[in-house]
Design a protein around this motif. Structure first.
Motif, PDB file in Angstrom:
ATOM      1  N   TRP A  71       0.825  -1.209   0.000  1.00 30.19           N
ATOM      2  CA  TRP A  71       0.000   0.000   0.000  1.00 30.19           C
ATOM      3  C   TRP A  71       0.858   1.258   0.000  1.00 30.19           C
ATOM      4  CZ3 TRP A  71      -4.964   0.570   3.263  1.00 30.19           C
ATOM      5  CH2 TRP A  71      -5.886  -0.399   2.897  1.00 30.19           C
ATOM      6  N   TYR A  72       2.068   1.155   0.506  1.00 25.31           N
ATOM      7  CA  TYR A  72       2.918   2.329   0.694  1.00 25.31           C
ATOM      8  C   TYR A  72       4.080   2.387  -0.292  1.00 25.31           C
ATOM      9  CZ  TYR A  72       0.293   2.266   4.995  1.00 25.31           C
ATOM     10  OH  TYR A  72      -0.730   2.253   5.901  1.00 25.31           O
ATOM     11  N   ASN A  73       3.995   1.672  -1.400  1.00 21.49           N
ATOM     12  CA  ASN A  73       5.136   1.593  -2.313  1.00 21.49           C
ATOM     13  C   ASN A  73       5.135   2.674  -3.393  1.00 21.49           C
ATOM     14  OD1 ASN A  73       3.297   0.739  -4.181  1.00 21.49           O
ATOM     15  ND2 ASN A  73       4.108  -1.317  -4.419  1.00 21.49           N
ATOM     16  N   GLY A  74       4.549   3.809  -3.125  1.00 31.60           N
ATOM     17  CA  GLY A  74       4.569   4.903  -4.084  1.00 31.60           C
ATOM     18  C   GLY A  74       5.927   5.580  -4.153  1.00 31.60           C
ATOM     19  N   ALA A  75       6.178   6.234  -5.266  1.00 28.77           N
ATOM     20  CA  ALA A  75       7.466   6.893  -5.495  1.00 28.77           C
ATOM     21  C   ALA A  75       7.758   7.958  -4.445  1.00 28.77           C
ATOM     22  CB  ALA A  75       7.498   7.511  -6.892  1.00 28.77           C
ATOM     23  N   ASP A  76       6.741   8.699  -4.013  1.00 30.11           N
ATOM     24  CA  ASP A  76       6.950   9.735  -2.994  1.00 30.11           C
ATOM     25  C   ASP A  76       7.464   9.132  -1.693  1.00 30.11           C
ATOM     26  OD1 ASP A  76       6.081  11.686  -4.741  1.00 30.11           O
ATOM     27  OD2 ASP A  76       4.051  11.770  -3.924  1.00 30.11           O
ATOM     28  N   ASN A  77       6.886   8.006  -1.297  1.00 30.04           N
ATOM     29  CA  ASN A  77       7.323   7.354  -0.059  1.00 30.04           C
ATOM     30  C   ASN A  77       8.736   6.803  -0.197  1.00 30.04           C
ATOM     31  OD1 ASN A  77       4.876   7.913   1.137  1.00 30.04           O
ATOM     32  ND2 ASN A  77       4.004   5.921   0.692  1.00 30.04           N
ATOM     33  N   MET A  78       9.025   6.167  -1.320  1.00 30.68           N
ATOM     34  CA  MET A  78      10.355   5.599  -1.533  1.00 30.68           C
ATOM     35  C   MET A  78      11.417   6.689  -1.550  1.00 30.68           C
ATOM     36  SD  MET A  78       9.642   2.707  -4.382  1.00 30.68           S
ATOM     37  CE  MET A  78       8.350   1.499  -4.202  1.00 30.68           C
TER      38      MET A  78
END
Length: 74
Positions: free
Chosen positions: A45-52
């Motif tokens: 659920w949290y693997n978006g580019a912003d989070n990475m």
């Protein structure tokens, strides 16, 4: 914040922050509080580019996340 569902007309509760904003805030707080860790393990659920990018560039940490087959990786 309460809002109305256009299909059902029922009232729905809506958070002022997205799950991704809360995720980045939580990881940032851990770094600011001096918790020693090298990796962030997170659900897909949290693997978006912003989070990475936040984990690597801002927090100077590594991450382990599941990436779906249809996701392009550079």
């Amino acid at each position: 914040f309460p809002s109305h569902d256009t299909k059902t007309g029922k009232q729905k509760d809506k958070s002022s922050k997205t799950k991704n904003e809360m995720f980045r805030e939580m990881v940032g707080r851990c770094v600011a509080n001096g918790i020693m860790f090298g990796y962030v393990l997170a659900d897909s659920w949290y693997n978006g580019a912003d989070n990475m990018n936040f984990i690597v560039k801002e927090c100077k940490r590594h991450f382990i996340m599941e990436i779906p087959e249809n996701r392009l990786v550079a």
